[in-house]
Design a protein around this motif. Sequence first.
Motif, mmCIF file in Angstrom:
data_model
loop_
_atom_site.group_PDB
_atom_site.id
_atom_site.type_symbol
_atom_site.label_atom_id
_atom_site.label_comp_id
_atom_site.label_asym_id
_atom_site.label_seq_id
_atom_site.Cartn_x
_atom_site.Cartn_y
_atom_site.Cartn_z
ATOM 1 N N SER A 185 115.027 16.533 47.598
ATOM 2 C CA SER A 185 114.374 17.399 48.592
ATOM 3 C C SER A 185 112.889 17.075 48.781
ATOM 4 N N LYS A 186 112.227 16.615 47.735
ATOM 5 C CA LYS A 186 110.811 16.263 47.893
ATOM 6 C C LYS A 186 110.640 15.079 48.849
ATOM 7 N N SER A 187 111.445 14.032 48.645
ATOM 8 C CA SER A 187 111.356 12.870 49.529
ATOM 9 C C SER A 187 111.792 13.231 50.948
ATOM 10 N N LEU A 188 112.800 14.101 51.056
ATOM 11 C CA LEU A 188 113.253 14.521 52.383
ATOM 12 C C LEU A 188 112.118 15.215 53.130
ATOM 13 N N GLY A 195 107.688 11.262 59.007
ATOM 14 C CA GLY A 195 107.931 9.896 59.456
ATOM 15 C C GLY A 195 107.833 8.933 58.292
ATOM 16 N N GLU A 196 108.398 7.738 58.498
ATOM 17 C CA GLU A 196 108.504 6.770 57.418
ATOM 18 C C GLU A 196 107.143 6.316 56.900
ATOM 19 N N ASN A 197 106.210 6.056 57.818
ATOM 20 C CA ASN A 197 104.914 5.528 57.393
ATOM 21 C C ASN A 197 104.119 6.544 56.586
ATOM 22 N N TYR A 198 104.133 7.791 57.036
ATOM 23 C CA TYR A 198 103.447 8.831 56.273
ATOM 24 C C TYR A 198 104.095 8.982 54.887
ATOM 25 N N ALA A 199 105.432 8.989 54.864
ATOM 26 C CA ALA A 199 106.139 9.119 53.592
ATOM 27 C C ALA A 199 105.725 8.007 52.640
ATOM 28 N N LYS A 200 105.661 6.784 53.181
ATOM 29 C CA LYS A 200 105.252 5.627 52.387
ATOM 30 C C LYS A 200 103.843 5.838 51.834
ATOM 31 N N THR A 206 114.952 5.726 48.564
ATOM 32 C CA THR A 206 115.265 7.059 49.063
ATOM 33 C C THR A 206 116.371 7.009 50.110
ATOM 34 N N THR A 207 116.244 6.051 51.050
ATOM 35 C CA THR A 207 117.244 5.928 52.104
ATOM 36 C C THR A 207 118.619 5.676 51.506
ATOM 37 N N LEU A 208 118.672 4.778 50.531
ATOM 38 C CA LEU A 208 119.966 4.453 49.921
ATOM 39 C C LEU A 208 120.564 5.681 49.239
ATOM 40 N N VAL A 209 119.725 6.419 48.512
ATOM 41 C CA VAL A 209 120.212 7.611 47.811
ATOM 42 C C VAL A 209 120.774 8.624 48.809
ATOM 43 N N ILE A 210 120.046 8.834 49.914
ATOM 44 C CA ILE A 210 120.505 9.812 50.913
ATOM 45 C C ILE A 210 121.815 9.346 51.545
ATOM 46 N N ILE A 211 121.909 8.043 51.813
ATOM 47 C CA ILE A 211 123.126 7.518 52.435
ATOM 48 C C ILE A 211 124.320 7.663 51.502
ATOM 49 N N VAL A 212 124.109 7.389 50.220
ATOM 50 C CA VAL A 212 125.209 7.535 49.262
ATOM 51 C C VAL A 212 125.668 8.997 49.215
ATOM 52 N N ALA A 213 124.692 9.918 49.146
ATOM 53 C CA ALA A 213 125.043 11.336 49.094
ATOM 54 C C ALA A 213 125.825 11.750 50.337
ATOM 55 N N THR A 214 125.360 11.292 51.506
ATOM 56 C CA THR A 214 126.034 11.646 52.759
ATOM 57 C C THR A 214 127.450 11.092 52.806
ATOM 58 N N SER A 215 127.599 9.836 52.360
ATOM 59 C CA SER A 215 128.932 9.226 52.400
ATOM 60 C C SER A 215 129.896 9.949 51.477
ATOM 61 N N ILE A 216 129.421 10.324 50.282
ATOM 62 C CA ILE A 216 130.292 11.032 49.352
ATOM 63 C C ILE A 216 130.711 12.370 49.964
#
Lengths: 264, 344
Positions: free
Chosen positions: B222-225, B231-236, B245-255
Amino acid sequence: MNSEKTDNVLQTEDLSIGYLSKRKKTTIAQDIQLKLKSGTLIGLVGANGIGKSTLLRSLCGMQKHLGGTIKIKGKEIHTYHPVELATLLSVVLTEAPASRNLTTTEFVSLGRQPHTNWMGKLSELDRSKVEKAIEQTQIADFREKHCYELSDGQMQRVAIARALAQDTEIILLDEPTTHLDLYHRAAILKLLKKLSVTTGKTILFSTHEIDLAIQLADEMIVMTKNKTITGSPRELIRQGHFDALFPKDTISFDADSGRFTIQN
Amino acid sequence: MMETRQSYSIVFILLTILLMVCFIANISLGSVRIPLADVFSVLFGGEASKESFNYIVFDYRLPKAITALLVGGGLAISGLLMQTLFRNPLAGPFVLGLSSGASLGVAILILGAGALGGLVGGLLTSQWSLVIASALGSFLVLLAVLAVTLRIKDTMAILIIGLMFGSVTGAVVAVLSYFSSAEQLQQFVFWSFGSLGNQSWSGILILSICTLVGVVISFFSSKSLNALLLGENYAKSMGVRIKRTTLVIIVATSILAGGITAFAGPIAFVGLAVPHLTRQWITTSNHRILLPAVLLFGSIIMLVCDIVAQLPLSEYTLPINAITSLIGAPVVIWLLVRKRKLLF
């Protein structure tokens, strides 16, 4: 550690910047020597497409530089852990935030991210830093409003407040005065000046407001096609560097008034 | 500050009460109405006034209500994750073609099993293989959508990609159905209608594991979200490692989307509509508050949709997918017209 290094918060040596694609290396600017001291306001000027944004992106580590070194507090930028770097350097970007549904206070609070725990929970210290940033940028009047309700000028103040809340020694701003009218442009730049004096932060901003920057900035970086020069506005005027900024047949720089005038 | 925190806890108390009411109502209502007193006594280990009530509650309605709870909450969370990840208010498991990807995985498994021969086919169509095929399908679609968004920054593009995956799935299913037996085709068609019922307790266990894993990963992100909201640049610039982060979110969504679709079929609109409905009520985008609220609200909506699908006191049961679409589509249109712009 020698004292010269600690004096310059941000320093570059023989820096060259540009883009690196699979085979091609496109250099936009090279041989950039910067020495930015703490508590100074630095204006970055140059024509459109000359590489101001690229320079800023390289300085904050978002984009890999092609050669030379960028040192922050005497340490090479790429040796920092991302979170550690985020406690030293914050940015205000030209792009609008992706979500417009955050309130002003929520937006500013997000600046505390590098300092908070894994849940992002704000401590008392975090809250007080957020309050201070809101106070310094004078945005308390619309602190509970959502970002989609704010004007461009208000939004820019909120973005600056977020960077202040991040509490870093260096703040980089990419064209903080675009889309604003003359009054708000002057107000934002005056705010930056005040912040650099009162907080001792190093504030580097790119701008097209050369007239205003000359009046307010402690130092300026002038980017032209062939070279990048730094110095105090007065020195740069005396050495005639603003003359080289734009083609002379349309506008020329008047050294006495510190302004550009249109050529007939 | 205190005021807002207090009002959030009131919202959560209300949502929890509403969830319990809907859960009990869902068990009580159906073709046979079971009195509330009997529902409670069966749930708390007692005996109902009629022997048949015991059987109906335990073997049919309770598993169905739990499935609705998990499916609704999980899909709503996956919708929220995608809206934040793609920074697009129209993102959701159905719109982005995740459900299509899951369908394709299941279609290849069920219909393709015919081509592989009966024995292998029988082994393949166990519950876990259905889940894996479905999750894999949605994972691949999500990776494809992500690859496109890295090249094209246009938010319209990813919606079109989702539509394209929908058509490709339809086409592949049509081709596969040409070569498969009538029973296999029927099995797939019934699956694609979506259904919350007929789940075994072991199936519910697998579904719970998928939902739990997905939800827990989301809460930890939730912190990274929240950083991604800028936006991506600010997050960076705030120290978020975007790729990880993107990979983790994608894995969670797919599951979440894959696992749920495997059991309940492709269910439309819950993932898209529930996060927006929640934002109408809780006017924040802070994921630490939004995630649990969306989870509860998704479960409530699904339980209500299921009650409607049962057509209380009648013999008929409508496909759940039809109900969520009938309710969800007008809601999304209403939100668009009323707010003129969907925020996320």
